[in-house]
Scaffold this motif. Structure first.
Motif, PDB file in Angstrom:
ATOM      1  N   LYS A 129       0.832  -1.199   0.000  1.00 27.16           N
ATOM      2  CA  LYS A 129       0.000   0.000   0.000  1.00 27.16           C
ATOM      3  C   LYS A 129       0.867   1.250   0.000  1.00 27.16           C
ATOM      4  O   LYS A 129       0.597   2.208  -0.726  1.00 27.16           O
ATOM      5  CB  LYS A 129      -0.910   0.008   1.231  1.00 27.16           C
ATOM      6  N   GLU A 130       1.905   1.230   0.830  1.00 28.73           N
ATOM      7  CA  GLU A 130       2.807   2.376   0.886  1.00 28.73           C
ATOM      8  C   GLU A 130       3.529   2.567  -0.444  1.00 28.73           C
ATOM      9  O   GLU A 130       3.715   3.691  -0.910  1.00 28.73           O
ATOM     10  CB  GLU A 130       3.814   2.212   2.022  1.00 28.73           C
ATOM     11  N   GLN A 131       3.923   1.468  -1.069  1.00 30.34           N
ATOM     12  CA  GLN A 131       4.584   1.549  -2.366  1.00 30.34           C
ATOM     13  C   GLN A 131       3.664   2.186  -3.395  1.00 30.34           C
ATOM     14  O   GLN A 131       4.087   3.031  -4.191  1.00 30.34           O
ATOM     15  CB  GLN A 131       5.018   0.157  -2.822  1.00 30.34           C
ATOM     16  N   PHE A 132       2.400   1.793  -3.386  1.00 36.83           N
ATOM     17  CA  PHE A 132       1.439   2.381  -4.313  1.00 36.83           C
ATOM     18  C   PHE A 132       1.323   3.890  -4.077  1.00 36.83           C
ATOM     19  O   PHE A 132       1.340   4.674  -5.027  1.00 36.83           O
ATOM     20  CB  PHE A 132       0.069   1.713  -4.146  1.00 36.83           C
ATOM     21  N   ASN A 133       1.215   4.287  -2.806  1.00 36.76           N
ATOM     22  CA  ASN A 133       1.100   5.710  -2.494  1.00 36.76           C
ATOM     23  C   ASN A 133       2.345   6.479  -2.921  1.00 36.76           C
ATOM     24  O   ASN A 133       2.234   7.606  -3.424  1.00 36.76           O
ATOM     25  CB  ASN A 133       0.847   5.909  -0.999  1.00 36.76           C
ATOM     26  N   LEU A 134       3.518   5.886  -2.747  1.00 40.88           N
ATOM     27  CA  LEU A 134       4.756   6.556  -3.154  1.00 40.88           C
ATOM     28  C   LEU A 134       4.825   6.704  -4.670  1.00 40.88           C
ATOM     29  O   LEU A 134       5.257   7.738  -5.184  1.00 40.88           O
ATOM     30  CB  LEU A 134       5.972   5.788  -2.642  1.00 40.88           C
ATOM     31  N   ARG A 135       4.389   5.672  -5.397  1.00 36.77           N
ATOM     32  CA  ARG A 135       4.371   5.780  -6.861  1.00 36.77           C
ATOM     33  C   ARG A 135       3.412   6.874  -7.310  1.00 36.77           C
ATOM     34  O   ARG A 135       3.692   7.607  -8.249  1.00 36.77           O
ATOM     35  CB  ARG A 135       3.985   4.447  -7.494  1.00 36.77           C
ATOM     36  N   PHE A 136       2.295   6.970  -6.635  1.00 33.43           N
ATOM     37  CA  PHE A 136       1.315   8.000  -6.967  1.00 33.43           C
ATOM     38  C   PHE A 136       1.898   9.379  -6.699  1.00 33.43           C
ATOM     39  O   PHE A 136       1.734  10.303  -7.510  1.00 33.43           O
ATOM     40  CB  PHE A 136       0.037   7.773  -6.151  1.00 33.43           C
TER      41      PHE A 136
END
Length: 70
Positions: free
Chosen positions: A23-30
């Motif tokens: 989830k954190e990885q997704f937020n960082l990519r965003f």
């Protein structure tokens, strides 16, 4: 996160940790895509932590499969 810390956790805890990291990885990519990411090194550390957790979970599965085969 160090491998010793990961190995000390149960498989259920690791699965929960893996879900949180993804989830954190997704937020960082965003954030990176929108130009709001400030700590670019965090992307790398998250990616490596995910790989460490997956590696240890795979090792545990292989050990349990080998034990079951005997």
């Amino acid at each position: 996160m160090r491998p010793e810390e990961i190995r000390a956790k149960t498989s259920d805890e690791l699965v929960d940790e893996l879900r949180d990291l993804k989830k954190e990885q997704f937020n960082l990519r965003f954030q990176r895509a929108t130009g709001q990411l400030e700590n670019t090194a965090r992307v790398r550390t998250i990616r490596r932590d995910i790989a460490r957790i997956k590696t240890i979970l795979g090792q545990r599965r292989a050990e349990s499969a080998a034990a079951a085969a005997e």
